[in-house]
Design a protein around this motif. Structure first.
Motif, PDB file in Angstrom:
ATOM      1  N   TYR A   1      -8.529  38.034   3.903  1.00 50.99           N
ATOM      2  CA  TYR A   1      -8.882  38.570   5.220  1.00 50.99           C
ATOM      3  C   TYR A   1      -7.986  37.904   6.262  1.00 50.99           C
ATOM      4  O   TYR A   1      -7.885  36.674   6.295  1.00 50.99           O
ATOM      5  CB  TYR A   1     -10.360  38.294   5.539  1.00 50.99           C
TER       6      TYR A   1
ATOM      7  N   PHE B   1      -9.332  41.778   9.478  1.00 53.04           N
ATOM      8  CA  PHE B   1     -10.623  41.325   9.984  1.00 53.04           C
ATOM      9  C   PHE B   1     -11.131  42.212  11.119  1.00 53.04           C
ATOM     10  O   PHE B   1     -12.330  42.415  11.269  1.00 53.04           O
ATOM     11  CB  PHE B   1     -10.484  39.877  10.456  1.00 53.04           C
TER      12      PHE B   1
ATOM     13  N   ASP C   1     -13.115  47.814   4.094  1.00 50.66           N
ATOM     14  CA  ASP C   1     -13.528  46.476   3.694  1.00 50.66           C
ATOM     15  C   ASP C   1     -14.238  46.538   2.335  1.00 50.66           C
ATOM     16  O   ASP C   1     -15.243  47.245   2.193  1.00 50.66           O
ATOM     17  CB  ASP C   1     -14.461  45.899   4.758  1.00 50.66           C
TER      18      ASP C   1
ATOM     19  N   ALA D   1     -16.033  44.247   1.014  1.00 56.68           N
ATOM     20  CA  ALA D   1     -17.156  43.303   0.982  1.00 56.68           C
ATOM     21  C   ALA D   1     -18.431  43.920   0.410  1.00 56.68           C
ATOM     22  O   ALA D   1     -19.062  43.313  -0.461  1.00 56.68           O
ATOM     23  CB  ALA D   1     -17.403  42.715   2.369  1.00 56.68           C
TER      24      ALA D   1
ATOM     25  N   THR E   1     -19.740  37.722   1.239  1.00 53.99           N
ATOM     26  CA  THR E   1     -20.490  37.346   2.436  1.00 53.99           C
ATOM     27  C   THR E   1     -19.520  37.159   3.598  1.00 53.99           C
ATOM     28  O   THR E   1     -18.382  36.742   3.388  1.00 53.99           O
ATOM     29  CB  THR E   1     -21.279  36.045   2.204  1.00 53.99           C
ATOM     30  N   PRO E   2     -19.956  37.449   4.808  1.00 52.16           N
ATOM     31  CA  PRO E   2     -19.074  37.270   5.964  1.00 52.16           C
ATOM     32  C   PRO E   2     -18.655  35.802   6.098  1.00 52.16           C
ATOM     33  O   PRO E   2     -19.449  34.896   5.868  1.00 52.16           O
ATOM     34  CB  PRO E   2     -19.935  37.704   7.152  1.00 52.16           C
ATOM     35  N   SER E   3     -17.417  35.604   6.474  1.00 58.60           N
ATOM     36  CA  SER E   3     -16.890  34.254   6.647  1.00 58.60           C
ATOM     37  C   SER E   3     -16.885  33.894   8.129  1.00 58.60           C
ATOM     38  O   SER E   3     -16.663  34.753   8.984  1.00 58.60           O
ATOM     39  CB  SER E   3     -15.467  34.177   6.092  1.00 58.60           C
TER      40      SER E   3
END
Length: 157
Positions: A48, A82, A107, A109, A115-117
């Protein structure tokens, strides 16, 4: 009767093909469809990045090198913007930063359970079975990623 069977067969093939497209990864920065089969059975290095992220800019040449060096070893480097840039904006940003690896417009994900960073850049290592093996926050090097992939591959054997 023959026409009925043919229509049934065509309907079945159409449904099968429609189901296959759901597994595709969407398009890349050039608008090219990334088929699920293209990435099946490969280790994935998913990075990302953002245009405004200094460490992201610094690590892109490392990711380009990694993508080129490991292509024949069943490893694919994928980028994800991102800021969710799309279309021409995504293509232009990737070109401006010198990205030579595939950048996904969608994305991955949700597909992979990432998981979101809270930090950028962030790199995820995903094994050929689609299992997330590691999250690596911060700037990475080609050498460091190759070493980590080698360790994960040995532990998978």
């Amino acid at each position: 009767m023959g026409g009925t069977r043919l229509r049934g067969w065509l309907l079945g093939v159409s449904l099968l093909l429609a189901g296959c497209s759901e597994a595709d990864w969407g398009v890349d920065q050039h608008g090219r469809q990334i088929a699920a089969g293209e990435l099946a059975g490969r280790w994935l290095v998913i990075n990302y990045w953002a245009e405004w992220c200094g460490p992201c800019r610094k690590e892109i040449p490392e990711l380009n090198r990694l993508a080129e060096e490991l292509q024949a070893q069943q490893v694919t480097v994928l980028g994800v913007n991102f800021d969710a840039l799309q279309g021409e904006e995504l293509r232009a940003a990737a070109e401006q930063l010198g990205i030579r690896f595939t950048v996904l417009a969608s994305d991955p994900a949700p597909r992979l359970g990432l998981t979101p960073s809270q930090v950028l850049p962030v790199t995820w290592l995903v094994d050929p079975q689609g299992r997330v093996r590691e999250q690596l926050p911060g700037e990475q090097t080609a050498l460091g990623l190759k070493a980590r992939l080698a360790e994960l591959r040995r532990s998978a054997d």
